[in-house]
Write an enzyme that holds these catalytic residues in place. Structure first.
Site, PDB file in Angstrom:
ATOM      1  N   GLU A 272     -92.098 -78.826  23.793  1.00  0.00           N
ATOM      2  CA  GLU A 272     -91.577 -80.012  24.481  1.00  0.00           C
ATOM      3  C   GLU A 272     -91.634 -79.821  25.994  1.00  0.00           C
ATOM      4  O   GLU A 272     -91.184 -78.793  26.522  1.00  0.00           O
ATOM      5  CB  GLU A 272     -90.144 -80.272  24.044  1.00  0.00           C
ATOM      6  N   LYS A 343     -91.006 -90.200  22.430  1.00  0.00           N
ATOM      7  CA  LYS A 343     -89.775 -89.912  21.691  1.00  0.00           C
ATOM      8  C   LYS A 343     -88.914 -91.171  21.561  1.00  0.00           C
ATOM      9  O   LYS A 343     -88.695 -91.888  22.534  1.00  0.00           O
ATOM     10  CB  LYS A 343     -88.983 -88.807  22.386  1.00  0.00           C
ATOM     11  N   CYS A 395     -87.611 -82.545  19.292  1.00  0.00           N
ATOM     12  CA  CYS A 395     -86.271 -81.964  19.381  1.00  0.00           C
ATOM     13  C   CYS A 395     -85.291 -82.555  18.377  1.00  0.00           C
ATOM     14  O   CYS A 395     -85.444 -82.417  17.172  1.00  0.00           O
ATOM     15  CB  CYS A 395     -85.762 -82.099  20.818  1.00  0.00           C
TER      16      CYS A 395
END
Length: 517
Positions: A272, A343, A395
């Site tokens: 990430e 995301k 995540c």
């Protein structure tokens, strides 16, 4: 289903109100040892059963207190790692970070308290009916997964990833396993309470019989094909992640460590936000990587930050560099191409700040770097890298199976999740994060690639087993072969609706009881 609740006392039932509440608190606190990194899965049944014994026969108000006490112990021990990011990286004093963590734990404790209260409030005699608890527990956990964007961390089912109950995951998922845990704990508690022992013994026996029966079903099978992958763990210190002076060294570090990987690997995965520069300003680097990987018949997936000048929005993004399909002659990346992922499920405070105008002036913690992201779409196309289709998550998103289910396709080869767990230091947060990822792989029957900044980087097979990993806090590269599979688990199709169906059936039962009274 029965309406009997009754108050039966035994050696484990504590009469003194304050001591009983303390016992509920301790029952919740020991649950931390059921989850990673300890992973002593039988503790789940011990802890929940001990709590239920104290809860049995309580009034709604008493049940709420016991649920709150249990939940506070549960989360105070389980997510104690939250204060690490607040204190070490959020710029707040230790006492303030602990208070904020405890405030979060108190909020999360409301959900077990709600389940306990409902199990008493809905019963005819207004005393806790333990047989109601598995159903209202599903309801409270569902609320926990959606309220304030949701925080379904430490759901009970995750503790069983290495237990015999994991055989149910491809059918009813982690949520279904949590439901089974509650049913078995109720049965054990009622046997100890000397209530309806034949029925409760039968529940336990049936559950034990179902475990080997479910293990006979194999919903996916190996294709015999493998993919060579390399996952790069840069181990960049959190305080340097957005340091302008360190920016060039960080990017060049990833580029240099990957040059020798392209020749022997179909996929190279960076974690990430591995590139600490917004995408429009990182074109020189991205073009270089795109050409290098493409010329050697490889592909790179990296995290970075995108800024859209038209909408003036920031996105936490994954992009594919190098070959998109195996028959491409060279790299296919260009700025603005569609082979990317933004995301969707953002982390409160870390990636967006609710009531930002009020909170940001209060403390540095509410003004963390890169805490003003916009959401990507809930459903997005799979990433395509060197002919491999990957369902991506970034995540925190790995904790939401509904989102993954909405993005898994029949052609999906793997699940990809990238993260930066440096926020949580040497706590047990990263271990719990990896445990959640293992459950997702088992539920969906897909191999999973998990690339992180400082650990735990791992490759997980379709059975939820770690096949290769890198220790935390090391700068290293994981190179391995991933076996591809074909097939679809029942959970991928309908399992995510299990809790809704169970809650609906329970609601119908309550309505029937109400009108038959």
């Amino acid at each position: 289903m029965t309406e009997l609740s009754g108050r039966t006392f035994n050696i484990l039932s504590i009469e003194h109100p304050k001591l009983a509440l303390l016992f509920s608190f301790l029952s919740g606190a020991i649950l931390v040892f059921a989850f990673a990194p300890f992973s002593i899965w039988p503790i789940t049944f011990v802890a929940v059963t001990l709590w239920l014994i104290q809860l049995n026969g309580k009034s709604p108000s008493q049940a709420f207190k016991h649920g709150l006490s249990f939940g506070f112990g549960y989360f105070a021990a389980g997510i104690s790692w939250v204060h690490v990011s607040i204190e070490q990286f959020g710029g707040m004093p230790l006492i303030a970070s602990l208070l904020l963590m405890l405030l979060l734990c108190a909020y999360l404790a409301l959900y077990p308290a709600l389940a306990a209260w409902l199990s008493a409030k809905l019963s005819r005699d207004k005393q806790v009916n333990l047989y109601y608890l598995p159903f209202v527990w599903l309801f409270s956990e569902y609320l926990r997964s959606i309220m304030l964007t949701g925080f379904p961390w430490l759901s009970l089912g995750y503790s069983q990833i290495d237990s015999p109950l994991s055989t149910f995951a491809p059918v009813i998922g982690e949520v279904g396993i949590s439901f089974i845990i509650m049913i078995l704990a109720v049965a054990i508690a009622q046997i100890i309470n000397q209530r309806q022992q034949r029925i409760n013994s039968a529940i336990i026996v049936v559950s034990i019989i179902l475990i080997p029966l479910f293990s006979l079903f194999s919903f996916v099978e190996k294709t015999g094909e493998t993919t060579n992958v390399a996952l790069v763990q840069g181990n960049i210190k959190q305080e340097l992640r957005w340091d302008k002076e360190a920016e060039e060294n960080i990017i060049n570090g990833y580029i240099d460590s990957s040059k020798s990987l392209y020749k022997h690997n179909d996929l190279v995965i960076w974690p990430e936000a591995a590139i600490p520069r917004i995408e429009p300003l990182a074109q020189d680097y991205l073009t270089e990587i795109n050409i290098q990987a493409g010329e050697q018949n490889s592909s790179v997936i990296t995290g970075l930050i995108n800024y859209d000048p038209d909408s003036r929005k920031f996105f936490n993004r994954l992009v594919v560099l190098g070959k998109k399909q195996q028959d491409n002659l060279s790299g296919t990346y260009y700025y603005g191409n569609s082979n990317h992922y933004n995301k969707h499920h953002l982390l409160p405070i870390g990636e967006f700040v609710p009531f930002a105008d009020l909170l940001r002036p209060i403390a540095p913690f509410f003004n963390l770097p890169m805490s003003s992201f916009s959401r990507g779409d809930y459903v997005q196309p799979n990433l395509i890298a060197n002919g491999i289709n990957l369902a991506p998550l970034i995540c925190f998103e790995i904790a939401f199976p509904q989102q993954l289910a909405a993005n898994i396709r029949s052609h999906t080869d793997m699940i990809l999740t990238v993260s930066n767990d440096a926020w949580f230091g040497a706590s047990h947060g990263p271990d719990q994060h990896l445990e959640i990822a293992r459950m997702r792989a088992l539920e969906f029957g897909k191999p999973m690639l998990r690339a992180t900044n400082n650990g735990l980087t791992a490759v997980i097979d379709h059975q939820g087993l770690i096949t290769a990993d890198i220790p935390q806090f090391t700068e290293s590269v994981l190179q391995t072969q991933v076996e591809l599979v074909r097939g679809t688990t029942p959970f991928s199709i309908w399992g995510r609706y299990f809790d809704k169906l169970a809650m609906l059936l329970f609601f119908i039962y309550l309505v029937r009881v109400k009108f038959s009274a």
